[in-house]
Design a protein around this motif. Sequence first.
Motif, PDB file in Angstrom:
ATOM      1  N   THR A 103       2.255  19.254   3.416  1.00  0.00           N
ATOM      2  CA  THR A 103       3.257  20.140   3.997  1.00  0.00           C
ATOM      3  C   THR A 103       4.641  19.586   3.706  1.00  0.00           C
ATOM      4  O   THR A 103       4.909  18.400   3.957  1.00  0.00           O
ATOM      5  N   LEU A 104       5.507  20.429   3.178  1.00  0.00           N
ATOM      6  CA  LEU A 104       6.872  20.030   2.885  1.00  0.00           C
ATOM      7  C   LEU A 104       7.615  19.712   4.181  1.00  0.00           C
ATOM      8  O   LEU A 104       7.450  20.409   5.192  1.00  0.00           O
ATOM      9  N   ILE A 105       8.431  18.666   4.150  1.00  0.00           N
ATOM     10  CA  ILE A 105       9.255  18.275   5.285  1.00  0.00           C
ATOM     11  C   ILE A 105      10.702  18.317   4.821  1.00  0.00           C
ATOM     12  O   ILE A 105      11.084  17.594   3.898  1.00  0.00           O
ATOM     13  N   ALA A 106      11.502  19.157   5.445  1.00  0.00           N
ATOM     14  CA  ALA A 106      12.887  19.383   5.027  1.00  0.00           C
ATOM     15  C   ALA A 106      13.728  18.125   5.205  1.00  0.00           C
ATOM     16  O   ALA A 106      13.665  17.461   6.237  1.00  0.00           O
ATOM     17  N   ASP A 107      14.517  17.809   4.186  1.00  0.00           N
ATOM     18  CA  ASP A 107      15.484  16.719   4.249  1.00  0.00           C
ATOM     19  C   ASP A 107      16.901  17.270   4.355  1.00  0.00           C
ATOM     20  O   ASP A 107      17.741  16.679   5.030  1.00  0.00           O
ATOM     21  N   GLN A 108      17.154  18.394   3.669  1.00  0.00           N
ATOM     22  CA  GLN A 108      18.474  19.033   3.680  1.00  0.00           C
ATOM     23  C   GLN A 108      18.315  20.533   3.542  1.00  0.00           C
ATOM     24  O   GLN A 108      17.398  21.006   2.861  1.00  0.00           O
ATOM     25  N   GLY A 109      19.204  21.273   4.158  1.00  0.00           N
ATOM     26  CA  GLY A 109      19.231  22.713   3.979  1.00  0.00           C
ATOM     27  C   GLY A 109      18.151  23.441   4.754  1.00  0.00           C
ATOM     28  O   GLY A 109      17.537  22.907   5.669  1.00  0.00           O
ATOM     29  N   THR A 110      17.927  24.685   4.351  1.00  0.00           N
ATOM     30  CA  THR A 110      16.947  25.549   4.986  1.00  0.00           C
ATOM     31  C   THR A 110      15.757  25.724   4.061  1.00  0.00           C
ATOM     32  O   THR A 110      15.889  26.264   2.974  1.00  0.00           O
ATOM     33  N   CYS A 111      14.593  25.271   4.523  1.00  0.00           N
ATOM     34  CA  CYS A 111      13.375  25.335   3.718  1.00  0.00           C
ATOM     35  C   CYS A 111      12.339  26.176   4.443  1.00  0.00           C
ATOM     36  O   CYS A 111      11.620  25.675   5.302  1.00  0.00           O
ATOM     37  N   GLU A 112      12.236  27.423   4.086  1.00  0.00           N
ATOM     38  CA  GLU A 112      11.208  28.281   4.672  1.00  0.00           C
ATOM     39  C   GLU A 112       9.818  27.796   4.293  1.00  0.00           C
ATOM     40  O   GLU A 112       8.850  28.075   5.001  1.00  0.00           O
ATOM     41  N   GLU A 113       9.714  27.070   3.201  1.00  0.00           N
ATOM     42  CA  GLU A 113       8.433  26.606   2.677  1.00  0.00           C
ATOM     43  C   GLU A 113       7.793  25.519   3.538  1.00  0.00           C
ATOM     44  O   GLU A 113       6.694  25.074   3.262  1.00  0.00           O
ATOM     45  N   ARG A 139      18.986  25.916  -2.011  1.00  0.00           N
ATOM     46  CA  ARG A 139      19.205  25.968  -0.566  1.00  0.00           C
ATOM     47  C   ARG A 139      18.406  24.934   0.223  1.00  0.00           C
ATOM     48  O   ARG A 139      18.516  24.836   1.434  1.00  0.00           O
ATOM     49  N   CYS A 140      17.567  24.137  -0.468  1.00  0.00           N
ATOM     50  CA  CYS A 140      16.623  23.281   0.244  1.00  0.00           C
ATOM     51  C   CYS A 140      16.286  22.029  -0.555  1.00  0.00           C
ATOM     52  O   CYS A 140      16.170  22.067  -1.771  1.00  0.00           O
TER      53      CYS A 140
END
Length: 135
Positions: free
Chosen positions: A43-53, A124-125
């Motif tokens: 599972t992707l974990i956001a570091d910056q920005g907006t990550c819908e994924e 964006r992510c």
Amino acid sequence: MKASFPRLFFAIAALCGATFSPACARPAHADAQKDPYGLWTGTLIADQGTCEETHAPSTFQVDQTRTTFTPADGSISLHGTPDAQHQHYHLQAVVSSPGSKPFPMVLEAHPQDDTIVGTYGTPRCRAHVVFRRPQ
């Protein structure tokens, strides 16, 4: 005569305990560098920005001549060709939707012990991910 679920479960468990059967084998936690082929999930974990994924698990697939990454197991797949030693993976897709500029989606990944770790990015992510073999 119809077997009940518990009876069937225990019969299979006894068989698996008594003999070796490929159907009973559990997946090995093989070194990702020596055996990278197959399906990996994380599972992707956001570091910056907006990550819908980041809202759902993603799938990474490796074979001898190509790699595929599907963020959040959605409808867009990134593709790449592994290097000869499977030490580095670069996958990308350029997405264009009507009325907007095309934008890149990129995954950079490499094997680390029994996992494959990576960084995912779009305009964006930015996110990181640890892929493991499905259990």
